[in-house]
Scaffold this motif. Structure first.
Motif, mmCIF file in Angstrom:
data_model
loop_
_atom_site.group_PDB
_atom_site.id
_atom_site.type_symbol
_atom_site.label_atom_id
_atom_site.label_comp_id
_atom_site.label_asym_id
_atom_site.label_seq_id
_atom_site.Cartn_x
_atom_site.Cartn_y
_atom_site.Cartn_z
ATOM 1 N N GLY A 139 0.777 -1.200 0.035
ATOM 2 C CA GLY A 139 0.000 -0.066 -0.167
ATOM 3 C C GLY A 139 0.680 1.194 -0.078
ATOM 4 O O GLY A 139 0.447 2.382 -0.155
ATOM 5 N N ARG A 140 2.099 1.122 0.407
ATOM 6 C CA ARG A 140 2.928 2.439 0.484
ATOM 7 C C ARG A 140 4.083 2.063 -0.366
ATOM 8 O O ARG A 140 4.985 1.037 -0.130
ATOM 9 C CB ARG A 140 3.474 2.681 1.909
ATOM 10 N N TYR A 141 4.357 2.955 -1.344
ATOM 11 C CA TYR A 141 5.491 2.724 -2.298
ATOM 12 C C TYR A 141 6.125 4.109 -2.463
ATOM 13 O O TYR A 141 5.786 5.092 -1.988
ATOM 14 C CB TYR A 141 4.868 2.174 -3.992
ATOM 15 N N ALA A 142 7.568 3.885 -3.175
ATOM 16 C CA ALA A 142 8.132 5.194 -3.459
ATOM 17 C C ALA A 142 7.345 6.022 -4.352
ATOM 18 O O ALA A 142 7.369 7.432 -4.364
ATOM 19 C CB ALA A 142 9.510 4.731 -4.011
ATOM 20 N N GLU A 143 6.564 5.726 -5.016
ATOM 21 C CA GLU A 143 5.702 6.325 -6.047
ATOM 22 C C GLU A 143 4.455 7.072 -5.286
ATOM 23 O O GLU A 143 3.908 7.755 -5.879
ATOM 24 C CB GLU A 143 5.154 5.501 -7.203
ATOM 25 N N GLY A 144 4.203 6.376 -4.153
ATOM 26 C CA GLY A 144 2.928 6.900 -3.363
ATOM 27 C C GLY A 144 2.118 6.081 -2.871
ATOM 28 O O GLY A 144 2.706 4.916 -2.763
ATOM 29 N N SER A 196 -5.603 0.051 -3.039
ATOM 30 C CA SER A 196 -6.530 -0.574 -3.661
ATOM 31 C C SER A 196 -6.124 -2.271 -3.741
ATOM 32 O O SER A 196 -5.198 -2.694 -3.403
ATOM 33 C CB SER A 196 -6.958 -0.147 -5.046
ATOM 34 N N ALA A 197 -7.589 -2.814 -3.897
ATOM 35 C CA ALA A 197 -7.471 -4.431 -3.734
ATOM 36 C C ALA A 197 -6.579 -4.859 -5.100
ATOM 37 O O ALA A 197 -5.567 -5.942 -4.508
ATOM 38 C CB ALA A 197 -8.594 -5.003 -4.016
ATOM 39 N N GLU A 198 -6.660 -4.279 -6.109
ATOM 40 C CA GLU A 198 -5.779 -4.708 -7.261
ATOM 41 C C GLU A 198 -4.306 -4.474 -7.004
ATOM 42 O O GLU A 198 -3.512 -5.439 -7.064
ATOM 43 C CB GLU A 198 -6.309 -3.949 -8.505
ATOM 44 N N GLU A 221 -12.039 -2.642 1.472
ATOM 45 C CA GLU A 221 -11.415 -3.016 0.491
ATOM 46 C C GLU A 221 -10.089 -3.748 0.783
ATOM 47 O O GLU A 221 -9.781 -5.055 0.276
ATOM 48 C CB GLU A 221 -11.180 -1.824 -0.796
ATOM 49 N N THR A 222 -9.293 -3.128 1.502
ATOM 50 C CA THR A 222 -7.803 -3.570 1.431
ATOM 51 C C THR A 222 -7.754 -4.697 2.267
ATOM 52 O O THR A 222 -7.156 -5.972 1.971
ATOM 53 C CB THR A 222 -7.025 -2.268 2.040
#
Ligand code: NAD
Length: 324
Positions: free
Chosen positions: A94-99, A103-105, A142-143
């Motif tokens: 759920g947390r990435y360098a990109e932001g 979402s479930a996907e 959802e998550t």
């Protein structure tokens, strides 16, 4: 541990998972170079020594060092050559360098990416990372259901959530069926300068949720070298912690050792994750845990430290403003 060499640190069950976690856990964010440079060779030596001294719990995230921490930890675990059921691995989603993307996907794809980087078939714990930055409604509806599906698939054995603001835990745990969330990871709230997690422990216990306590050194505030540039604490908190570290140094004590021992003293907390990036830090932290068991706390120095930190005790810093 009298007949064992090297002596092994204490381990205990977390929540209702049956996982037996060492009281000192290995925070792998430093392997992603978030606390300065560290070579792959040093990383492997650090993880190997941790494991040999009884640390069986390793925590990472795709966010740490923009996936570097997971990749390096994967190499380190492989280098151990130990049976998979002798160590416990937690990662996040759920947390990435990109932001952020809860979402479930995205989280469903995320676990596959993490397993590949970690070179593992499964992780033991998968946590939604820093959920106060997301919509808590989405986390609940959802998550978490997506993480339950991942759990059913066998790609993780247990699921959890992490956040800085403690009220986020009650919000989520009051809205999901009992037994859904196995663990929570709280950070910077059970340290010598901030022990606010303590008030939440009975609630978490009543929900059958295990507690992982992270950042006993408050992400570097309780070190002789001080925190990294990005540390979010106020100037006032930083100054008080610096004064406590200096007091210790002047009196032949080590603030990092004492701060870790403070966090390890609460038996209702199963494990405390310390970020480590050298063999020396591993050895010092394991020694601190063993010494605490054998000799108890240095109450006199603790009283002085607590006195110095009193003006800022339980002060924290803002994280995301939560929304539903
Ligand atoms: P920490 O309080 O454990 O401090 C880490 C810093 O202290 C690093 O600079 C490390 O090199 C240094 N250090 C460690 N042992 C030392 C010693 N004996 N002497 C001097 N310095 C020493 O902070 P952290 O690394 O942020 O937290 C630990 C782990 O917890 C992380 O690596 C991560 O796995 C987890 N964590 C998770 C979240 C989250 O999920 N949101 C947040 C914070 C931490």
């Amino acid at each position: 541990y009298s007949n064992e060499y090297p002596p092994k640190i204490r381990a205990s069950r977390i929540g209702e998972t049956g996982l037996n976690l060492s009281c000192v856990g290995f925070g792998a964010s430093p392997l992603g170079k978030v606390f300065g440079d560290v070579s792959e060779e040093e990383s492997i030596a650090t993880v190997t020594q941790a494991f040999n001294l009884g640390i069986n719990f390793f925590d990472t995230s795709p966010y740490y060092g923009a996936t570097l921490s997971e990749k390096v930890l994967g190499k380190c675990l492989k280098a151990l050559g130990a049976p998979r059921d002798t160590y416990i691995v937690a990662t996040k989603c759920g947390r990435y360098a990109e932001g952020f993307d809860f979402s479930a996907e995205r989280v469903t794809r995320s676990i596959d990416e993490s397993l590949e980087r970690l070179q593992l078939d499964y992780v033991d714990i998968l946590q939604c990372h820093d959920i106060e930055f997301g919509s808590l409604g989405q986390i609940v509806n959802e998550t978490i259901p997506a993480l339950q599906k991942i759990k059913e698939s066998g790609k993780t054995r247990f699921i959890g959530i992490t956040a800085l603001p403690l009220e986020v835990y009650t919000y989520v745990l009051d809205r999901v069926p009992p037994g859904t969330i196995d663990v929570v990871l709280s950070y910077c709230h059970y340290c010598v300068n901030d022990s606010t997690l303590e008030d939440l422990l009975p609630y978490l216990k009543s929900k059958g949720v295990g507690v992982i306590n992270a950042s006993p050194l408050s992400m570097g505030l309780h070190t002789e070298n001080g925190p990294p540039e990005w540390h979010p604490a106020s100037t006032e908190i930083k100054a008080a912690c610096k004064a406590a570290a200096e007091y210790c140094k002047e009196n032949g004590k080590n603030i990092s050792k004492l701060a870790l021992q403070y966090s390890l003293s609460n038996k209702d907390i199963s494990t405390t994750l310390v970020g480590m990036n050298s063999v020396r830090q591993v050895e010092e932290n394991v020694a601190a845990a063993l010494e605490l068991e054998a000799e108890g706390k240095d109450e006199k120095t603790f009283a002085e430290i607590e006195n110095i930190l009193k003006p800022i005790k339980n002060q924290t810093w803002p994280s995301a403003t939560t929304n539903e």
